[in-house]
Motif scaffolding. Sequence first.
Motif, PDB file in Angstrom:
ATOM      1  N   GLU A  56      28.110 -29.878  -8.365  1.00 39.67           N
ATOM      2  CA  GLU A  56      28.783 -30.219  -9.622  1.00 39.67           C
ATOM      3  C   GLU A  56      29.357 -28.983 -10.299  1.00 39.67           C
ATOM      4  O   GLU A  56      30.385 -29.063 -10.972  1.00 39.67           O
ATOM      5  CB  GLU A  56      27.807 -30.888 -10.586  1.00 39.67           C
ATOM      6  N   LEU A  57      28.678 -27.856 -10.112  1.00 43.23           N
ATOM      7  CA  LEU A  57      29.095 -26.627 -10.792  1.00 43.23           C
ATOM      8  C   LEU A  57      29.853 -25.675  -9.869  1.00 43.23           C
ATOM      9  O   LEU A  57      29.943 -24.481 -10.131  1.00 43.23           O
ATOM     10  CB  LEU A  57      27.875 -25.954 -11.434  1.00 43.23           C
ATOM     11  N   GLY A  58      30.397 -26.232  -8.781  1.00 43.05           N
ATOM     12  CA  GLY A  58      31.373 -25.500  -7.993  1.00 43.05           C
ATOM     13  C   GLY A  58      30.939 -24.887  -6.685  1.00 43.05           C
ATOM     14  O   GLY A  58      31.744 -24.254  -6.009  1.00 43.05           O
ATOM     15  N   ARG A  59      29.703 -25.053  -6.278  1.00 40.76           N
ATOM     16  CA  ARG A  59      29.301 -24.461  -5.009  1.00 40.76           C
ATOM     17  C   ARG A  59      29.767 -25.336  -3.858  1.00 40.76           C
ATOM     18  O   ARG A  59      29.539 -26.546  -3.858  1.00 40.76           O
ATOM     19  CB  ARG A  59      27.787 -24.282  -4.943  1.00 40.76           C
ATOM     20  N   ASP A  60      30.386 -24.697  -2.877  1.00 44.73           N
ATOM     21  CA  ASP A  60      30.844 -25.395  -1.683  1.00 44.73           C
ATOM     22  C   ASP A  60      30.290 -24.648  -0.473  1.00 44.73           C
ATOM     23  O   ASP A  60      30.811 -23.624  -0.065  1.00 44.73           O
ATOM     24  CB  ASP A  60      32.369 -25.442  -1.639  1.00 44.73           C
ATOM     25  N   ARG A  61      29.208 -25.161   0.077  1.00 49.59           N
ATOM     26  CA  ARG A  61      28.538 -24.492   1.197  1.00 49.59           C
ATOM     27  C   ARG A  61      29.365 -24.502   2.483  1.00 49.59           C
ATOM     28  O   ARG A  61      29.043 -23.783   3.413  1.00 49.59           O
ATOM     29  CB  ARG A  61      27.177 -25.147   1.455  1.00 49.59           C
ATOM     30  N   THR A  62      30.421 -25.311   2.541  1.00 50.99           N
ATOM     31  CA  THR A  62      31.191 -25.407   3.780  1.00 50.99           C
ATOM     32  C   THR A  62      32.036 -24.175   4.054  1.00 50.99           C
ATOM     33  O   THR A  62      32.380 -23.907   5.191  1.00 50.99           O
ATOM     34  CB  THR A  62      32.108 -26.648   3.772  1.00 50.99           C
TER      35      THR A  62
END
Length: 169
Positions: free
Chosen positions: A86-92
């Motif tokens: 929700e707060l912007g982390r994109d593990r991809t």
Amino acid sequence: MIYLALGANISGPAGPPETTIAAALKRIVQRGGLTLERASRVYRTEPQHVTAQPWFLNQVAAFKPGRDADMTPESLLEVLHAVEMELGRDRTWEIRFGPRSLDLDLLLFDNVVINTPRLTLPHPRMLERAFVLVPLKDIAPDLVLPTGESVQAALAELRYSVHNDVIRQ
């Protein structure tokens, strides 16, 4: 008691890292049914491993499950991953130990010891990290880990320095 580490070094949807960390605390309480008991001050810490990136802001917070919360370590991990997204982390796309808008680590869940492919408790690298142990000591100076080691003893094993709100390791 549940202890979480919060960190960020780039802006995300909630704004700059300090705003994101504050927003994360609120969302963890709302989504997880937890009560925030204590939070350390926010420290500035130099990046480790991938050093060509902005410095991090780090904080540790202690929570208690709410009255109606039927929380397990695994269900809390789901909440933490949802808040990160929700707060912007994109593990991809992110680089391991690289820049991130938010990193939430489950450090301790009472005295639970777990080692599964998805979750290890206590957090497997917390004893190596002054940016975790210094703020943890702020809010729980007498804490003894499930391993029998105290936070103070773990810190004594590390080479680090603290000046005002800056941790170097």
